[in-house]
Scaffold this motif. Structure first.
Motif, short mmCIF file in Angstrom:
data_model
loop_
_atom_site.label_atom_id
_atom_site.label_comp_id
_atom_site.label_asym_id
_atom_site.label_seq_id
_atom_site.Cartn_x
_atom_site.Cartn_y
_atom_site.Cartn_z
N ARG A 171 0.84 -1.20 0.00
CA ARG A 171 0.00 0.00 0.00
C ARG A 171 0.87 1.25 0.00
O ARG A 171 0.45 2.32 -0.45
N ALA A 172 2.09 1.14 0.53
CA ALA A 172 3.01 2.28 0.56
C ALA A 172 3.62 2.52 -0.81
O ALA A 172 3.83 3.67 -1.20
N GLU A 173 3.91 1.44 -1.51
CA GLU A 173 4.53 1.56 -2.83
C GLU A 173 4.38 0.25 -3.59
O GLU A 173 4.63 -0.82 -3.05
N GLY A 174 3.99 0.36 -4.83
CA GLY A 174 3.95 -0.83 -5.68
C GLY A 174 2.56 -1.37 -5.94
O GLY A 174 2.26 -1.84 -7.02
N GLY A 175 1.71 -1.35 -4.89
CA GLY A 175 0.33 -1.78 -5.05
C GLY A 175 0.17 -3.21 -5.53
O GLY A 175 1.01 -4.07 -5.25
N VAL A 176 -0.93 -3.46 -6.23
CA VAL A 176 -1.29 -4.81 -6.68
C VAL A 176 -0.18 -5.44 -7.52
O VAL A 176 0.12 -6.62 -7.39
N LYS A 177 0.42 -4.63 -8.35
CA LYS A 177 1.45 -5.15 -9.25
C LYS A 177 2.61 -5.75 -8.46
O LYS A 177 3.10 -6.83 -8.77
N LYS A 178 3.03 -5.05 -7.45
CA LYS A 178 4.12 -5.56 -6.63
C LYS A 178 3.69 -6.81 -5.87
O LYS A 178 4.45 -7.77 -5.75
N PHE A 179 2.44 -6.78 -5.37
CA PHE A 179 1.94 -7.96 -4.66
C PHE A 179 1.99 -9.18 -5.55
O PHE A 179 2.42 -10.27 -5.13
N GLN A 180 1.57 -9.02 -6.80
CA GLN A 180 1.58 -10.15 -7.74
C GLN A 180 2.99 -10.70 -7.95
O GLN A 180 3.19 -11.91 -8.01
N SER A 181 3.95 -9.80 -8.04
CA SER A 181 5.30 -10.27 -8.34
C SER A 181 5.92 -11.00 -7.14
O SER A 181 6.62 -11.99 -7.31
N VAL A 182 5.64 -10.54 -5.91
CA VAL A 182 6.18 -11.27 -4.76
C VAL A 182 5.40 -12.57 -4.52
O VAL A 182 5.95 -13.56 -4.03
N LYS A 183 4.14 -12.56 -4.90
CA LYS A 183 3.34 -13.79 -4.83
C LYS A 183 3.96 -14.87 -5.71
O LYS A 183 4.11 -16.03 -5.29
N GLU A 184 4.35 -14.49 -6.91
CA GLU A 184 4.98 -15.46 -7.81
C GLU A 184 6.32 -15.94 -7.27
O GLU A 184 6.68 -17.11 -7.39
N GLN A 185 7.05 -15.01 -6.66
CA GLN A 185 8.32 -15.39 -6.04
C GLN A 185 8.09 -16.42 -4.93
O GLN A 185 8.87 -17.35 -4.76
N MET A 186 7.01 -16.23 -4.18
CA MET A 186 6.68 -17.19 -3.11
C MET A 186 6.40 -18.57 -3.70
O MET A 186 6.86 -19.58 -3.14
N MET A 187 5.68 -18.61 -4.81
CA MET A 187 5.42 -19.90 -5.47
C MET A 187 6.72 -20.58 -5.87
O MET A 187 6.88 -21.79 -5.70
N ASP A 188 7.66 -19.78 -6.40
CA ASP A 188 8.96 -20.34 -6.78
C ASP A 188 9.65 -21.01 -5.59
O ASP A 188 10.25 -22.07 -5.73
N LEU A 189 9.55 -20.38 -4.43
CA LEU A 189 10.26 -20.90 -3.26
C LEU A 189 9.71 -22.23 -2.76
O LEU A 189 10.45 -23.05 -2.24
N VAL A 190 8.40 -22.42 -2.90
CA VAL A 190 7.82 -23.67 -2.37
C VAL A 190 7.81 -24.79 -3.40
O VAL A 190 7.37 -25.90 -3.11
N LYS A 191 8.32 -24.51 -4.59
CA LYS A 191 8.39 -25.55 -5.62
C LYS A 191 9.83 -25.86 -6.02
O LYS A 191 10.11 -26.26 -7.14
N SER A 192 10.71 -25.64 -5.10
CA SER A 192 12.11 -25.98 -5.39
C SER A 192 12.80 -26.48 -4.12
O SER A 192 13.99 -26.40 -4.01
#
Lengths: 192, 192
Positions: A171-192
């Motif tokens: 909410r401070a910076e980045g908004g939904v777009k940033k949330f989506q990109s860290v969400k994808e990074q989280m998926m990467d971490l649990v599949k390796s």
DNA sequence: GTCTATAGCGCGATAGAC
DNA sequence: GTCTATCGCGCTATAGAC
């Protein structure tokens, strides 16, 4: 107005205010202006602010956990369920006037200013989410949909902390777009 | 009392209150009781609450980032530096009377109730931390101290969100012990 | 069920004595 | 630099008419 419609309108307004500004910046005055009734009428439906908070949390927890239960009992593979689960938080961010955090995430910051009953409901929300995430991770790991070091319970707590934190911070910076990109990074971490 | 001692005592008290209760539950009255001076005297040092918040954030950001810079410029391997970095957040939790979250984590929840200058300083804190984490992860990956899928910038944002979130959530249940266990889980994820 | 009116308190802030 | 005194506002909450 039918009693339940007014009650719902008050709860909707209170929830919106808290998700954007926090419980201590939410007031009967703000609610009264947004709902279009007088302050005194709110007290008829919810005698005290603590009471209003409790009702709000009861509704929020029930709704959210119901959605999670439906999602997790579907026939999707576990990794897809996790992605959709994280999508629930993303949807919160975009709800209505935007920039809303999770109700219980906001109240987590203000936890020590809440009454004991409201605080317990916040704790309940955390515990129930972590419980459901734990078994999702467990099942997915057994089937090979997830691949991660460590244990499911700790990872569940990690993911839930991450989601609540991310919702506040983007909410401070980045908004939904940033949330989506860290969400994808989280998926990467649990599949390796 | 020398002017700087009083100023420091006021800032210390305000910081403690915000880290436990939030900025909107912190008041000149509370500070005055804990410092042992009258409300009016606080206004001599900090004319407005917004002004007090700005000074507090300036001090907090400077102190915290200085510690991070010292830590990251040491000769430790990158994975050890990350563990120590996460330990800074753990130390916050145990500071003084306990159950304190990060100052900027708390203010993140109340961000839209802050004045623009204070809000900018909160954003600055987030950005500077993520910047430093990004290059730590980059360096560590090159040297083989980290092994993770995805990109360093996104992972930095993920880890920072996780830390801010965890600090808030473990205050509800689990405390320092829970923080330590999810911290270790985070280490597992970036080394596989 | 909603209204007007008001009580009583805590808040941030200011004026002026010492 | 700290004090006493006070202002004006917004807050939660209540009483009582409609």
């Amino acid at each position: 107005m039918a009693i339940n419609d007014t009650k719902t309108a008050i709860l909707d307004s209170a929830q919106d205010l808290i998700q954007r500004l926090g419980a201590n910046a939410m007031s009967y005055d703000h609610i009264s202006k947004s709902v279009g009734i007088r302050k005194a009428s709110i007290h008829y439906h919810f005698p005290t602010k603590e009471n209003l908070l409790e009702s709000l949390l009861e509704r929020y927890n029930e709704n959210f956990l119901k959605i999670v239960d439906d999602l997790f009992s579907s026939s999707d593979p576990e990794d897809k369920k996790l992605l959709k689960y994280m999508g629930l938080f993303e949807a919160t961010l975009q709800d209505g006037d935007h920039d809303k955090a999770c109700l219980c995430g906001m109240l987590g910051a203000e936890l020590f200013t809440l009454g004991p009953a409201a605080a317990d409901r916040v704790r309940y929300f955390y515990n129930e989410n972590e419980k459901r995430l734990t078994s999702l991770l467990d099942n997915g790991k057994k089937k090979g949909n997830f691949k991660f070091k460590g244990n499911s319970k700790k990872l569940a707590a990690l993911i839930f902390s991450f989601l609540e934190g991310a919702l506040l911070l983007v909410r401070a910076e980045g908004g939904v777009k940033k949330f989506q990109s860290v969400k994808e990074q989280m998926m990467d971490l649990v599949k390796s």
